[in-house]
Design an enzyme around this catalytic site. Structure first.
Site, PDB file in Angstrom:
ATOM      1  N   GLU A 238       0.802  -1.238   0.000  1.00 39.43           N
ATOM      2  CA  GLU A 238       0.000   0.000   0.000  1.00 39.43           C
ATOM      3  C   GLU A 238       0.830   1.282   0.000  1.00 39.43           C
ATOM      4  O   GLU A 238       0.585   2.183   0.797  1.00 39.43           O
ATOM      5  CB  GLU A 238      -0.972  -0.017   1.189  1.00 39.43           C
ATOM      6  CG  GLU A 238      -1.961  -1.157   1.092  1.00 39.43           C
ATOM      7  CD  GLU A 238      -2.845  -1.302   2.330  1.00 39.43           C
ATOM      8  OE1 GLU A 238      -2.982  -0.336   3.085  1.00 39.43           O
ATOM      9  OE2 GLU A 238      -3.390  -2.395   2.531  1.00 39.43           O
TER      10      GLU A 238
ATOM     11  N   ASN B  76       2.160  -5.402  -2.935  1.00 38.22           N
ATOM     12  CA  ASN B  76       0.753  -5.689  -2.621  1.00 38.22           C
ATOM     13  C   ASN B  76      -0.004  -4.370  -2.476  1.00 38.22           C
ATOM     14  O   ASN B  76       0.477  -3.443  -1.824  1.00 38.22           O
ATOM     15  CB  ASN B  76       0.714  -6.471  -1.294  1.00 38.22           C
ATOM     16  CG  ASN B  76      -0.615  -7.142  -1.044  1.00 38.22           C
ATOM     17  OD1 ASN B  76      -1.136  -7.834  -1.913  1.00 38.22           O
ATOM     18  ND2 ASN B  76      -1.166  -6.950   0.142  1.00 38.22           N
TER      19      ASN B  76
ATOM     20  N   HIS C 145     -10.537  -6.458  -1.626  1.00 36.02           N
ATOM     21  CA  HIS C 145     -11.563  -6.367  -0.573  1.00 36.02           C
ATOM     22  C   HIS C 145     -12.775  -5.713  -1.246  1.00 36.02           C
ATOM     23  O   HIS C 145     -12.821  -4.495  -1.390  1.00 36.02           O
ATOM     24  CB  HIS C 145     -11.077  -5.514   0.595  1.00 36.02           C
ATOM     25  CG  HIS C 145      -9.922  -6.116   1.332  1.00 36.02           C
ATOM     26  ND1 HIS C 145     -10.063  -7.204   2.159  1.00 36.02           N
ATOM     27  CD2 HIS C 145      -8.600  -5.810   1.338  1.00 36.02           C
ATOM     28  CE1 HIS C 145      -8.882  -7.531   2.661  1.00 36.02           C
ATOM     29  NE2 HIS C 145      -7.976  -6.703   2.177  1.00 36.02           N
TER      30      HIS C 145
ATOM     31  N   GLU D 213      -6.092 -10.781  -1.154  1.00 41.33           N
ATOM     32  CA  GLU D 213      -6.824 -10.615   0.121  1.00 41.33           C
ATOM     33  C   GLU D 213      -8.330 -10.613  -0.123  1.00 41.33           C
ATOM     34  O   GLU D 213      -9.065  -9.772   0.416  1.00 41.33           O
ATOM     35  CB  GLU D 213      -6.415  -9.296   0.807  1.00 41.33           C
ATOM     36  CG  GLU D 213      -4.928  -9.174   1.067  1.00 41.33           C
ATOM     37  CD  GLU D 213      -4.534  -7.944   1.882  1.00 41.33           C
ATOM     38  OE1 GLU D 213      -5.422  -7.281   2.445  1.00 41.33           O
ATOM     39  OE2 GLU D 213      -3.334  -7.662   1.940  1.00 41.33           O
TER      40      GLU D 213
ATOM     41  N   ASP E  97     -12.112 -10.772  -0.051  1.00 38.83           N
ATOM     42  CA  ASP E  97     -13.337 -10.981   0.733  1.00 38.83           C
ATOM     43  C   ASP E  97     -14.422 -10.111   0.123  1.00 38.83           C
ATOM     44  O   ASP E  97     -14.123  -9.212  -0.666  1.00 38.83           O
ATOM     45  CB  ASP E  97     -13.157 -10.740   2.247  1.00 38.83           C
ATOM     46  CG  ASP E  97     -12.510  -9.423   2.611  1.00 38.83           C
ATOM     47  OD1 ASP E  97     -12.576  -8.474   1.813  1.00 38.83           O
ATOM     48  OD2 ASP E  97     -11.937  -9.324   3.716  1.00 38.83           O
TER      49      ASP E  97
HETATM   50  O1  G3I Z   1      -2.543  -8.253  18.726  1.00 40.99           O
HETATM   51  C1  G3I Z   1      -3.188  -7.182  19.406  1.00 40.99           C
HETATM   52  C2  G3I Z   1      -3.612  -7.604  20.732  1.00 40.99           C
HETATM   53  O2  G3I Z   1      -2.464  -7.879  21.483  1.00 40.99           O
HETATM   54  C3  G3I Z   1      -4.457  -6.506  21.362  1.00 40.99           C
HETATM   55  O3  G3I Z   1      -4.953  -6.951  22.573  1.00 40.99           O
HETATM   56  C4  G3I Z   1      -5.622  -6.130  20.458  1.00 40.99           C
HETATM   57  C5  G3I Z   1      -6.441  -4.967  21.010  1.00 40.99           C
HETATM   58  O4  G3I Z   1      -7.179  -4.335  19.978  1.00 40.99           O
HETATM   59  O5  G3I Z   1      -5.103  -5.743  19.229  1.00 40.99           O
HETATM   60  C6  G3I Z   1      -4.387  -6.779  18.598  1.00 40.99           C
HETATM   61  O6  G3I Z   1      -3.921  -6.332  17.366  1.00 40.99           O
HETATM   62  C7  G3I Z   1      -4.858  -6.155  16.346  1.00 40.99           C
HETATM   63  C8  G3I Z   1      -4.506  -7.106  15.217  1.00 40.99           C
HETATM   64  O7  G3I Z   1      -5.334  -6.866  14.104  1.00 40.99           O
HETATM   65  C9  G3I Z   1      -4.648  -8.574  15.621  1.00 40.99           C
HETATM   66  O8  G3I Z   1      -5.975  -8.856  15.938  1.00 40.99           O
HETATM   67  C10 G3I Z   1      -4.780  -4.730  15.870  1.00 40.99           C
HETATM   68  O9  G3I Z   1      -5.262  -3.860  16.878  1.00 40.99           O
HETATM   69  C11 G3I Z   1      -5.594  -4.552  14.629  1.00 40.99           C
HETATM   70  O10 G3I Z   1      -5.357  -3.248  14.090  1.00 40.99           O
HETATM   71  C12 G3I Z   1      -5.172  -5.564  13.585  1.00 40.99           C
HETATM   72  O11 G3I Z   1      -5.961  -5.417  12.436  1.00 40.99           O
HETATM   73  C13 G3I Z   1      -5.417  -5.947  11.255  1.00 40.99           C
HETATM   74  C14 G3I Z   1      -5.236  -4.836  10.227  1.00 40.99           C
HETATM   75  O12 G3I Z   1      -4.758  -5.387   9.012  1.00 40.99           O
HETATM   76  C15 G3I Z   1      -4.236  -3.808  10.711  1.00 40.99           C
HETATM   77  O13 G3I Z   1      -4.411  -2.646  10.032  1.00 40.99           O
HETATM   78  C16 G3I Z   1      -6.368  -6.994  10.697  1.00 40.99           C
HETATM   79  O14 G3I Z   1      -6.431  -8.098  11.592  1.00 40.99           O
HETATM   80  C17 G3I Z   1      -5.875  -7.478   9.344  1.00 40.99           C
HETATM   81  O15 G3I Z   1      -6.839  -8.312   8.762  1.00 40.99           O
HETATM   82  C18 G3I Z   1      -5.667  -6.274   8.429  1.00 40.99           C
HETATM   83  O16 G3I Z   1      -5.180  -6.752   7.196  1.00 40.99           O
HETATM   84  C19 G3I Z   1      -4.929  -5.772   6.200  1.00 40.99           C
HETATM   85  C20 G3I Z   1      -3.730  -6.263   5.407  1.00 40.99           C
HETATM   86  O17 G3I Z   1      -2.657  -6.498   6.273  1.00 40.99           O
HETATM   87  C21 G3I Z   1      -3.356  -5.277   4.311  1.00 40.99           C
HETATM   88  N1  G3I Z   1      -4.490  -4.984   3.495  1.00 40.99           N
HETATM   89  C22 G3I Z   1      -5.703  -4.547   4.166  1.00 40.99           C
HETATM   90  C23 G3I Z   1      -6.092  -5.574   5.222  1.00 40.99           C
HETATM   91  C24 G3I Z   1      -7.385  -5.175   5.898  1.00 40.99           C
HETATM   92  O18 G3I Z   1      -7.229  -3.990   6.590  1.00 40.99           O
END
Ligand code: G3I
Length: 516
Positions: A168, A211, A247, A277, A279
């Site tokens: 990105e 990506n 997405h 990715e 969905d």
């Molecule tokens: O791991 C911590 C945990 O320790 C904490 O307790 C919790 C509290 O909110 O947060 C946890 O981390 C989160 C993580 O996902 C794991 O669940 C983050 O806050 C959260 O921001 C993170 O979100 C991820 C996101 O990227 C980050 O921007 C999503 O799971 C993930 O699916 C998403 O994936 C992205 C791709 O990498 C790039 N393209 C877009 C896609 C969707 O946004």
């Protein structure tokens, strides 16, 4: 052009398929001895192998650790895995030089046990980057990037097939066209090239991907990224592949032709294309669950089918597989964007992926727009403002309508009420060709304006495109049409150019999609 050495990792999917057949766990096999045992590989995985494509899923570390059903389906149905978060820079190196490998190791170990390939995701991204990067000067940041990439590649050398090196970096809403990130602010766009070169120096064999979000749809972002890839490859930057994140939402997504052309042009640069990715949200389309899930099935079938139809597309990765753990649920508006429901039942979208893998594309029915080719003059068409003129089309056979003396941007060519034709709603393929006069180029948009009893009009954007004055451009897209109340009027509108620019249009089609 990118280097093309043949090596074991690059042919892994084939090697795995062959190994699996030798071990008796290929298509149709029930595994060793026990006749009642579940097939080692599920239908999706077998269909992907038969299609010669990779079928991946993003892996949620928490679910993998705590939910045996999740782990079992992941192993059974997919042959490619991407850690959803575990291999991002922040989770992997939360403090400078301090690594937290446990989640990533678990995913890579399990993938090996399950004969799955792995794609790492992602070295350089402005989200989930560790906060300690913010304190670094430009050269320190470049050095940190090099160190992080080298250390991670060293650990997983030979065990991870590919990496998303940069994620990105393009944002066409900014003045520069690049994402405003800690990397861009300190280093300018050179960080992109550096990251790929660092990765190639550290591991000459692993596949290196760029990506990006929103690439699947033809338009300014896809064009900018295409030019960026072309320029980088011309300079010898070692990029092997590109990920179209995809997405999408079933209320609007790119048309099949649009997606296929986009895959093709990036593939012609010498890049392996991944849908990386996938969905498909459903809740932005009103209607009952069956209607939404049917439209979702069509969306999955189309995207997967497009990849199967295009030799330059090497596979599709779903961003998760069960609605239970989709990232979208954490965004404040839970949805049901994946192929298994929250209780692991296969949804219609599962069958959509299967059909797509088998090379079956959704079928378009009869055109529901009357006089879409303007062969009966302006019958069934009006101008919302300005003068509608129907004549022989410029530089093509047949007729076309041109809207002239437009004094406002929202002046559009407008269809008659389409309520009767569109009463069933559902997934629809929209297509047309457009031209502008009075400007070299202008962005045009097709919308469906739905008025319902007691509800203000809903404007559904079907497609946008940059049209020009030298040739006809395809304006096409898919829409999932549903209703919140009894419709009282539905019209199709094509407009959007600045005032004074003439908008010309023909070959207008809206066809219902099905999957016989
Ligand atoms: O791991 C911590 C945990 O320790 C904490 O307790 C919790 C509290 O909110 O947060 C946890 O981390 C989160 C993580 O996902 C794991 O669940 C983050 O806050 C959260 O921001 C993170 O979100 C991820 C996101 O990227 C980050 O921007 C999503 O799971 C993930 O699916 C998403 O994936 C992205 C791709 O990498 C790039 N393209 C877009 C896609 C969707 O946004």
């Amino acid at each position: 052009m990118i280097p093309r050495t043949t090596n074991l990792r690059r042919i892994l999917p084939l090697a795995v398929t062959l190994a699996a057949s030798t071990l008796g766990c290929s298509e149709g096999s029930t595994g060793p001895a026990d006749d009642d045992a579940e097939p080692a590989h599920g239908r999706l995985r077998r269909a992907a192998a038969a299609a010669g494509k990779l079928l991946g899923a993003a892996v949620n570390s928490g679910a993998l650790a705590s939910d045996p059903t999740y782990a079992e389906i992941l192993a059974r149905e997919f042959d490619y895995v991407t850690p959803e978060n575990a291999t991002k820079w922040g989770p992997l190196e939360p403090a400078d030089g301090t690594y937290s490998w446990a989640n990533a190791d678990t995913i890579v170990d399990l993938a090996e046990q399950n004969a799955q390939s792995v794609k790492g995701h992602t070295f350089v991204w402005h989200q989930q980057a560790p906060s300690w990067l913010n304190a670094l000067g430009a050269e320190e940041l470049r050095a940190a990037m090099k160190q992080h990439i080298e250390t991670t590649l060293e650990r997983y050398r030979g065990r991870v097939r590919a990496w998303d090196v940069v994620n990105e970096a393009v944002d066409t809403t900014t003045e520069s066209g690049y994402t405003d990130s800690v990397f861009y602010r300190a280093l300018g766009p050179s960080y992109i090239e550096d990251a790929f070169r660092f990765a190639r120096e550290a591991d000459p064999e692993v596949l290196l991907f760029y990506n990006e979000v929103g690439l699947e749809r033809a338009g300014p972002k896809s064009n900018f990224t295409y030019e960026l890839m072309r320029a980088l490859l011309e300079r010898g930057v070692p990029i092997d592949g590109i990920g179209f994140q995809s997405h999408v939402s079933i209320h609007r997504y790119p048309s099949l032709d649009n997606l296929r052309e986009n895959i093709r042009r990036f593939a012609e640069l010498g890049l392996r294309v991944n849908v990386s990715e996938l969905d498909a949200r459903t809740l932005l389309m009103p209607g009952d669950r069956d209607a939404r899930w049917f439209a979702q099935r069509i969306a999955f079938q189309q995207v997967v089918g497009a990849c199967v139809a295009e030799p330059g597309c090497e596979g599709v990765t779903l961003w998760g597989f069960t609605d239970r753990y989709s990232w979208i649920n954490d965004e404040g508006e839970p949805d049901d964007p994946l192929v298994f429901d929250r209780d692991y039942a296969e949804k219609p979208a599962y069958d959509g992926v299967l059909a797509g893998l088998a090379g079956r594309l959704p079928v378009a029915g009869d055109n529901l727009v009357g006089n879409g080719d303007f062969s009966s003059g302006s019958e069934r068409w009006t101008a919302s403002e300005g003068e509608l003129e129907v004549d022989a089309a410029a530089a093509r056979d047949g007729s076309a309508a041109c809207l002239r003396t437009r004094s406002a941007e929202d002046a559009a060519i407008q269809s008659a009420d389409l309520r009767e034709a569109l009463s069933a709603g559902g997934p629809l393929a929209f297509s047309s060709v457009v031209l502008v006069q009075g400007a070299e180029r202008a962005t045009l948009e097709a919308t469906l304006v739905v008025e319902e009893e007691g509800v203000g009009p809903r404007v559904l954007s079907l497609a946008t495109v940059e049209a020009n004055d030298t040739g006809w451009t395809e304006l096409s897209g898919y829409v999932g049409l549903g209703f919140t109340a009894e419709p009282t009027n539905i019209v199709l509108k094509i407009g959007g150019a600045p005032a004074g620019v003439d908008v010309c249009l023909t070959q207008v089609e809206l066809r219902p999609l099905s999957s016989p």
